[in-house]
Motif scaffolding. Structure first.
Motif, short mmCIF file in Angstrom:
data_model
loop_
_atom_site.label_atom_id
_atom_site.label_comp_id
_atom_site.label_asym_id
_atom_site.label_seq_id
_atom_site.Cartn_x
_atom_site.Cartn_y
_atom_site.Cartn_z
N ALA A 100 -3.81 -115.12 9.89
CA ALA A 100 -2.62 -115.94 9.94
C ALA A 100 -1.42 -115.48 10.66
O ALA A 100 -1.07 -114.30 10.70
N VAL A 101 -0.74 -116.62 11.39
CA VAL A 101 0.43 -116.09 12.35
C VAL A 101 1.75 -116.54 11.46
O VAL A 101 1.84 -117.35 11.07
N TRP A 102 2.54 -115.42 11.63
CA TRP A 102 3.64 -115.51 10.89
C TRP A 102 4.75 -116.49 11.35
O TRP A 102 5.53 -116.75 10.65
N HIS A 103 4.66 -116.76 12.69
CA HIS A 103 5.82 -117.70 13.24
C HIS A 103 5.27 -118.97 13.70
O HIS A 103 5.84 -119.72 14.47
N GLU A 130 7.66 -108.77 6.37
CA GLU A 130 6.83 -107.58 6.72
C GLU A 130 5.84 -107.86 7.57
O GLU A 130 5.57 -107.17 8.68
N ALA A 131 5.19 -108.91 7.45
CA ALA A 131 4.17 -109.22 8.42
C ALA A 131 4.60 -109.69 9.72
O ALA A 131 3.92 -108.93 10.66
N GLY A 132 5.84 -110.13 9.90
CA GLY A 132 6.35 -110.44 11.19
C GLY A 132 6.69 -109.09 11.92
O GLY A 132 6.41 -108.98 13.13
N VAL A 133 7.14 -108.13 10.91
CA VAL A 133 7.48 -106.75 11.77
C VAL A 133 6.31 -105.95 12.02
O VAL A 133 6.29 -105.77 13.43
N TYR A 370 15.52 -113.46 12.89
CA TYR A 370 16.64 -112.35 12.91
C TYR A 370 16.24 -111.14 12.03
O TYR A 370 16.36 -110.02 12.31
N ASP A 371 15.76 -111.56 10.71
CA ASP A 371 15.45 -110.66 9.83
C ASP A 371 14.45 -109.66 10.31
O ASP A 371 14.35 -108.40 9.91
N VAL A 372 13.28 -110.25 11.04
CA VAL A 372 12.24 -109.47 11.27
C VAL A 372 12.89 -108.42 12.35
O VAL A 372 12.53 -107.47 12.41
#
Ligand SMILES: C[S@@+](CC[C@H](N)C(=O)[O-])C[C@H]1O[C@@H](n2cnc3c(N)ncnc32)[C@H](O)[C@@H]1O
Length: 426
Positions: A100-103, A130-133, A370-372
């Motif tokens: 799965a793609v986070w964005h 976390e996955a995005g990071v 922003y959080d990532v």
């Protein structure tokens, strides 16, 4: 044709199983399919479905539909049990493990993280961050490998092409099949422009540093715009600059380096601290002309270095010029440039007890991005030997105050600016 129907059916099955948090069914489906699918009509992915299923008043088996059916006014955390959120967390983790793609955006312009935030599903949101990071860090690393390979004369032109030792497509199950895509836009870095041809077809184009540095700038009282009306600097950022200057330069008589003069807001604040040395690096001829007009060259302690920091910093390092405080805020440069500055330049320029700060606008048009990126930059600063402390600065509603009128792109959409101050570890 049959294949299309099969693919479509599988997509719907995956989305339905995700919305039911049916991990056994999903595991079965993932034997022959990936979680990187999207409903063509709504743009909803299995991640959206798993998260939207926690919305109050929406029966779980009906959520393979649009996010706008979700009741945004209700508090999801009270509308649905924490057991349900835990099931969503497990499902979301499984989806990430299977590509799965986070964005991915649905047709309401929401990523799964936006949806989790809107529904106040903190645990789910944290998993998406976390996955995005992980995905973005890996993409950045692959980018660096490609640059290294290019420098060695090897070529990795195709975004999906393998780098030795890495499985490139859907790395760690959380990247994107298209390695060049990312939801993250970085202000003050690469504004997104849209070019419209005679047929009305829109093409997105990036402003690059070379084009920016040769474009004409316009100074207004409260903003500095480039030739395409992108906000290079805007007066609403003054509170950020004020607090940054206070934290970065706590005492008078310091030696300060500022990279990027812009409207001179932070340099004027630095002057207020009567620095013993105040170096400014600025590359744009129009900004430099303005600095001459405003007599920056004659101010106490000021040395103006004309040109790009990339060309000027090596000479400062060679001359052993060091500083108590360094601030970095350029325009039309990407994250790689910021990383190069803090990984390779700060070590040679900053005194052991000094402080480094930068404008933290990474992904600031969307909270999840922003959080990532705030996490990524913190980790990479640490890798470069810098410990970061963060302070929140409240940003008033810029839409309401009409800040964006006459500006091409609304580059800030968040309530809080996370202000970084970095010092050498230990
Ligand atoms: C966002 S503005 C800085 C705003 C500033 N912090 C203030 O308080 O007004 C960015 C500035 O960086 C300059 N700049 C962009 N790329 C640069 C580079 N490679 N080297 C030096 N300056 C650069 C731009 O011309 C612009 O003046």
């Amino acid at each position: 044709m049959d294949l299309d129907i099969d693919t479509d059916t599988t997509t719907q099955e995956i989305i339905l199983a995700a919305s039911n948090h049916d991990t056994s069914k999903l595991r079965e489906l993932f034997r022959s399919a990936s979680a990187n699918v999207q409903d063509p009509e709504t743009g909803i992915t299995p991640l959206h479905a798993a998260i939207a299923a926690c919305a109050p008043d929406v029966p779980a088996d009906q959520i393979n539909a649009r996010a706008d059916r979700v009741n945004v006014n209700g508090s999801a955390s009270t509308g649905r049990s924490s057991r349900e959120e835990a099931a969503a967390v497990e499902t979301v983790k499984l989806l990430f493990e299977n590509g799965a793609v986070w964005h991915d955006l649905d047709h309401d312009n929401e990523t799964p993280g936006c949806l989790a935030l809107r529904l106040k599903l903190k645990n789910v949101y944290d998993v998406v961050v976390e996955a995005g990071v992980r995905a973005e860090l890996l993409l950045n690393r692959l980018d660096e490998f490609e640059m290294l390979a290019d420098a060695d004369g090897e070529e990795y032109d195709e975004p999906g092409e393998a780098v030795e030792g890495f499985e490139v497509v859907n790395p760690m199950g959380e990247g994107s099949a298209d390695l060049e895509s990312s939801a993250v836009e970085i202000e003050h870095s690469i504004p997104e422009l849209v070019q419209v041809d005679a047929e009305g077809t829109e093409t997105k184009i990036d402003v690059n540093s070379t084009d920016y540095l040769t474009s004409d700038l316009t100074f207004h009282g409260d903003r500095l715009l480039d030739a395409d009306r992108n906000g290079v600097m805007m007066a609403w950022e003054t509170d950020i600059m004020k607090r940054t200057a206070e934290l970065l330069v706590p005492k008078q008589g310091s030696r300060i380096l500022n990279v990027g003069h812009g409207m001179g807001i932070i340099d004027a604040l630095f002057q207020g601290e009567t620095p013993s040395a105040h170096h400014i690096i600025e590359a744009h001829p129009d900004v430099l002309a303005r600095m001459r007009r405003d007599d920056w060259y004659g101010k106490p302690g000021v040395t103006v270095h004309e040109g790009r920091w990339q060309d000027l910093v090596p000479k400062l390092v060679e001359d052993n010029v060091t500083f108590d405080a360094i601030y970095f805020d350029t325009f039309a440069e990407d994250y790689k440039a910021l990383k190069e500055f803090f990984s390779e330049c700060v070590i040679g320029l900053l005194d052991p007890g000094g402080k480094f700060g930068f404008f933290n606008g990474l992904g600031a048009d969307r909270q999840i991005c922003y959080d990532v990126y705030t996490k990524i930059v913190e980790m990479e600063l640490f890798e470069a030997g810098l410990d970061t402390t963060w302070e929140d600065v409240h940003i008033p509603d810029l839409e309401e105050s009409g800040e964006w009128q006459g500006v091409r792109r609304r580059y800030w959409a968040l309530e809080n600016y996370r202000l970084p101050i970095c010092e050498f570890v230990g």
